[in-house]
Design a protein around this motif. Structure first.
Motif, PDB file in Angstrom:
ATOM      1  N   GLU A 147       1.028  -1.121   0.230  1.00  0.00           N
ATOM      2  CA  GLU A 147      -0.181   0.148  -0.364  1.00  0.00           C
ATOM      3  C   GLU A 147       0.696   1.344  -0.212  1.00  0.00           C
ATOM      4  OE1 GLU A 147      -3.408  -0.086   2.967  1.00  0.00           O
ATOM      5  OE2 GLU A 147      -3.432  -1.670   2.626  1.00  0.00           O
ATOM      6  N   ASP A 148       0.182   2.104  -0.766  1.00  0.00           N
ATOM      7  CA  ASP A 148       1.474   3.770  -1.109  1.00  0.00           C
ATOM      8  C   ASP A 148       0.741   4.457   0.532  1.00  0.00           C
ATOM      9  OD1 ASP A 148       2.547   2.917  -3.303  1.00  0.00           O
ATOM     10  OD2 ASP A 148       0.579   3.152  -4.558  1.00  0.00           O
ATOM     11  N   VAL A 149      -0.078   4.396   0.582  1.00  0.00           N
ATOM     12  CA  VAL A 149      -0.629   5.426   1.977  1.00  0.00           C
ATOM     13  C   VAL A 149      -0.890   4.673   2.948  1.00  0.00           C
ATOM     14  CG1 VAL A 149      -1.125   7.619   3.229  1.00  0.00           C
ATOM     15  CG2 VAL A 149      -0.210   7.621   0.493  1.00  0.00           C
ATOM     16  N   VAL A 150      -0.894   5.498   4.436  1.00  0.00           N
ATOM     17  CA  VAL A 150      -1.644   4.430   5.826  1.00  0.00           C
ATOM     18  C   VAL A 150      -1.942   5.316   6.385  1.00  0.00           C
ATOM     19  CG1 VAL A 150      -1.819   2.209   6.929  1.00  0.00           C
ATOM     20  CG2 VAL A 150      -0.565   1.801   5.417  1.00  0.00           C
ATOM     21  N   ILE A 151      -3.367   5.694   6.748  1.00  0.00           N
ATOM     22  CA  ILE A 151      -3.591   6.455   7.784  1.00  0.00           C
ATOM     23  C   ILE A 151      -4.227   5.601   9.270  1.00  0.00           C
ATOM     24  CG2 ILE A 151      -5.328   8.293   8.064  1.00  0.00           C
ATOM     25  CD1 ILE A 151      -4.971   8.990   5.829  1.00  0.00           C
ATOM     26  N   ALA A 152      -3.687   6.051  10.093  1.00  0.00           N
ATOM     27  CA  ALA A 152      -4.085   4.881  11.370  1.00  0.00           C
ATOM     28  C   ALA A 152      -4.453   5.816  12.321  1.00  0.00           C
ATOM     29  CB  ALA A 152      -3.289   3.583  11.327  1.00  0.00           C
ATOM     30  N   ARG A 153      -4.846   5.390  13.226  1.00  0.00           N
ATOM     31  CA  ARG A 153      -4.997   5.785  14.704  1.00  0.00           C
ATOM     32  C   ARG A 153      -3.427   5.057  15.533  1.00  0.00           C
ATOM     33  NH1 ARG A 153      -9.900   6.637  19.273  1.00  0.00           N
ATOM     34  NH2 ARG A 153      -9.028   7.871  20.296  1.00  0.00           N
ATOM     35  N   ALA A 154      -2.491   6.114  16.073  1.00  0.00           N
ATOM     36  CA  ALA A 154      -1.871   5.584  16.850  1.00  0.00           C
ATOM     37  C   ALA A 154      -1.741   4.864  18.159  1.00  0.00           C
ATOM     38  CB  ALA A 154      -0.866   6.614  17.562  1.00  0.00           C
ATOM     39  N   PRO A 155      -1.090   3.598  18.006  1.00  0.00           N
ATOM     40  CA  PRO A 155      -1.708   2.592  19.240  1.00  0.00           C
ATOM     41  C   PRO A 155      -1.634   3.023  20.014  1.00  0.00           C
ATOM     42  CG  PRO A 155      -0.526   1.221  17.472  1.00  0.00           C
ATOM     43  CD  PRO A 155      -0.410   3.187  17.378  1.00  0.00           C
TER      44      PRO A 155
END
Length: 586
Positions: A147-155
């Motif tokens: 995947e080129d871009v990933v957006i996630a909440r910081a664990p």
């Protein structure tokens, strides 16, 4: 001739489901039903169209509320894509630190190797990103997989959002990642846009539907399964629109759309429209207008049918009801203002009344002539019977034998009773009936008076109920009474006189005629004589029974019990004229 118009008042009967009103109304309702069906189909299509427009409007409103957040994320992705090709040289850390200082939306920048080891980072970086376990975190594994871009909440930092970009070698091999930390407070949606629905609230969610940041957390305190479902639908490019109640029990319409790929979503909560809102009343109005037109057309047809057809049929029905009661002088003259078909029917009904009137007049004239002839016949029969009675009286005086004299006397009394019947009939108002009280009183008086000059004094009294008796029943009753009185004169009053009581009582279906004397009783009575034989025969003719019994105070009682004779009612004459047989009343 009576003119039947508005002066005649009649109460209409209840409308029947088999009547013309109901059938015309049903036919009109069926004829206009396609209008309602078409309007219902159009209303359903309008509801669907408005629901689709509303879904699009709410999704666009959701995107507008998170426009600033999307711009920040997009600019961060562009920055990270620009930093990805650079190597990890001596100036990596100062460069990243300077960028963080210049960009308010970023809290940290990091670069990682292909094995997940930290290469460099801005100063004061978040420990959650520099953790040696980054290689096992989901967002990093997704970058390794292509995947080129990933957006996630910081664990380990719920207040921050990770935006990471894949770094590749010239031949496309995975070289590592460049990540940025964005505080969630910097991504707060904007709900001050006047284009948003009044009372709207906005929130950012992750791929699992968890709220990252919102303008009003209570508006999004709904069932977690519903929020997870809408994020799955959004990832599948389906409509993301559902209704739910918040923590305060208020109903909201939720619209969601993807903000950044399949990792970040924006959710808009708008108050649900009420029953009286334009969004609901507009499609309903599209159905109510044809419905109102249908009702107006239906009522108009019913009113016109009432004015043109029904009221005239009811009018003619009233006239026919008057005819049914025997009043044929009424004519439906008011129907001259009715439609042509009704006028023809009214004229036919009037002609029927004229024909019946002429027929009734002819029948009445014929009956009057018949009554006059019958009275004349009764009068002549009575005169002939009186002549016969006079001849027998003369013969009785000329005969010396006592037995013969007695036989002639009995025969004369019987003929006198028959003559009295005919006299009573031709003197009464109706030659077909006679009153029992009047007839019995006169007959007893004649029988006692006929023997008054030949022996001791006999007094008599008559107590009789009044009942109308036809001649066929009156003759055997009179002859039985003659035999009973003659029997009392021969055996109870011979040589001594006495008192004679005649009683006639009607007791429902049974009548009783009694002749009581105060003589010596039943001791010297002949039980096998001609008189007793005739009395039994007359009783059988009346379907009754004759008997002789001892009187309680002395003397004897001759009793005749028979079925109460039926007589014509008061309506005999009028109904006979109408051509129907008169009913018989007890």
């Amino acid at each position: 001739m009576v003119r039947f118009g508005r002066a005649w008042g009649f109460r209409l009967g209840r409308p029947s489901v088999h009547g013309i009103r109901f059938r015309m109304g049903l036919a009109m309702a069926v004829a206009l039903l396609p209008i309602l069906v078409l309007s219902a189909i159009q209303t359903q299509a309008e509801f669907r169209r408005q629901a689709e427009d509303r879904r699009i409007d709410l999704q666009l409103a959701a995107e507008r509320s998170a426009a600033d957040a999307k711009a920040r994320i997009d600019s961060t992705v562009v920055l990270l894509q620009a930093l990805a090709p650079e190597g990890a040289g001596l100036y990596c850390e100062p460069r990243l630190t300077a960028l963080v200082a210049r960009l308010d939306a970023l809290s940290a920048l990091h670069r990682y190797s292909a094995t997940g080891e930290p290469v460099c980072a801005s100063r004061s970086s978040d420990d959650a990103v520099t953790s040696p376990e980054v290689r096992s975190q989901a967002w990093y594994q997704r970058l390794r997989k292509g995947e080129d871009v990933v957006i996630a909440r910081a664990p380990d930092a719920p207040g921050s959002l990770i935006v990471a970009v894949r770094s590749e070698r010239p031949l496309g091999a995975f070289q590592g990642a460049v990540a940025a930390m964005i505080p969630l407070t910097a991504l707060q949606p904007d709900i001050h846009d006047p284009a948003l629905p009044s009372g709207s609230q906005a929130a950012l969610t992750d791929a699992e539907g968890r709220i990252l940041v919102s303008t009003d957390p209570s508006a999004f305190a709904v069932d977690g399964e519903e929020t997870a479902d809408w994020t799955r639908n959004t990832r599948q490019d389906e409509a993301a629109l559902f209704e739910a109640r918040d923590a305060r029990g208020r109903k909201h319409v939720f619209a969601g759309t993807a903000l950044a790929g399949r990792d970040l979503f924006v959710l808009l909560a708008a108050p649900a429209p009420g029953l009286l809102s334009w969004a609901r009343l507009n499609p309903i109005g599209a159905f109510l207008l044809p419905l109102a037109a249908w009702l107006i057309a239906f009522l108009a047809v019913m009113l016109l049918s009432e004015r043109i057809v029904i009221r005239w049929l009811v009018y003619l029905e009233r006239v026919a009801a008057i005819y049914a009661r025997g009043r044929f002088s009424v004519r439906p003259v008011q129907a001259e203002h009715a439609p042509a078909e009704i006028r023809v029917l009214a004229r036919t009904l009037g002609s029927l009344g004229d024909t019946i009137t002429r027929r009734d007049k002819a029948l009445l004239d014929s009956l009057d002539e018949k009554d006059a002839l019958m009275r004349e016949i009764h009068h002549r029969v009575k005169n002939n019977l009186q002549i016969i009675s006079s001849l027998l009286s003369m013969q009785q005086r000329a005969v010396a034998d006592p037995a013969a004299r007695a036989a002639l006397g009995d025969t004369r009394q019987r003929i006198t009773a028959l003559a009295l019947i005919y006299r009573t009939l031709y003197q009464s108002e109706d030659i077909r009936e006679a009153d029992s009280r009047t007839f019995l009183t006169e007959l007893v008086g004649q029988l006692i008076a006929g023997e008054a000059m030949r022996g001791p004094l006999v007094t008599s009294s008559v107590e009789a109920d009044a009942i109308i008796i036809d001649p066929d029943r009156l003759a055997p009753v009179a002859l039985w009474l003659v035999e009973a009185v003659s029997n009392a004169q021969k055996h109870a009053f011979a040589g001594r006189g006495g008192d004679l009581q005649v009683r006639f009582r009607v007791m429902g279906e049974t009548s009783v005629l009694e002749v009581q004397d105060d003589g010596p009783g039943m001791a010297d009575r002949d039980t096998a004589g001609v008189g007793r034989t005739l009395m039994s025969a007359f009783a059988k003719q009346l379907r009754g029974q004759a008997e002789m019994v001892e009187a309680p105070g002395g003397g004897s009682i001759a009793r005749l019990t028979f079925v109460t004779p039926e007589a014509p009612t008061a309506a005999h004459s009028a109904e006979s004229v109408a051509g129907t047989p008169p009913p018989r009343a007890r």
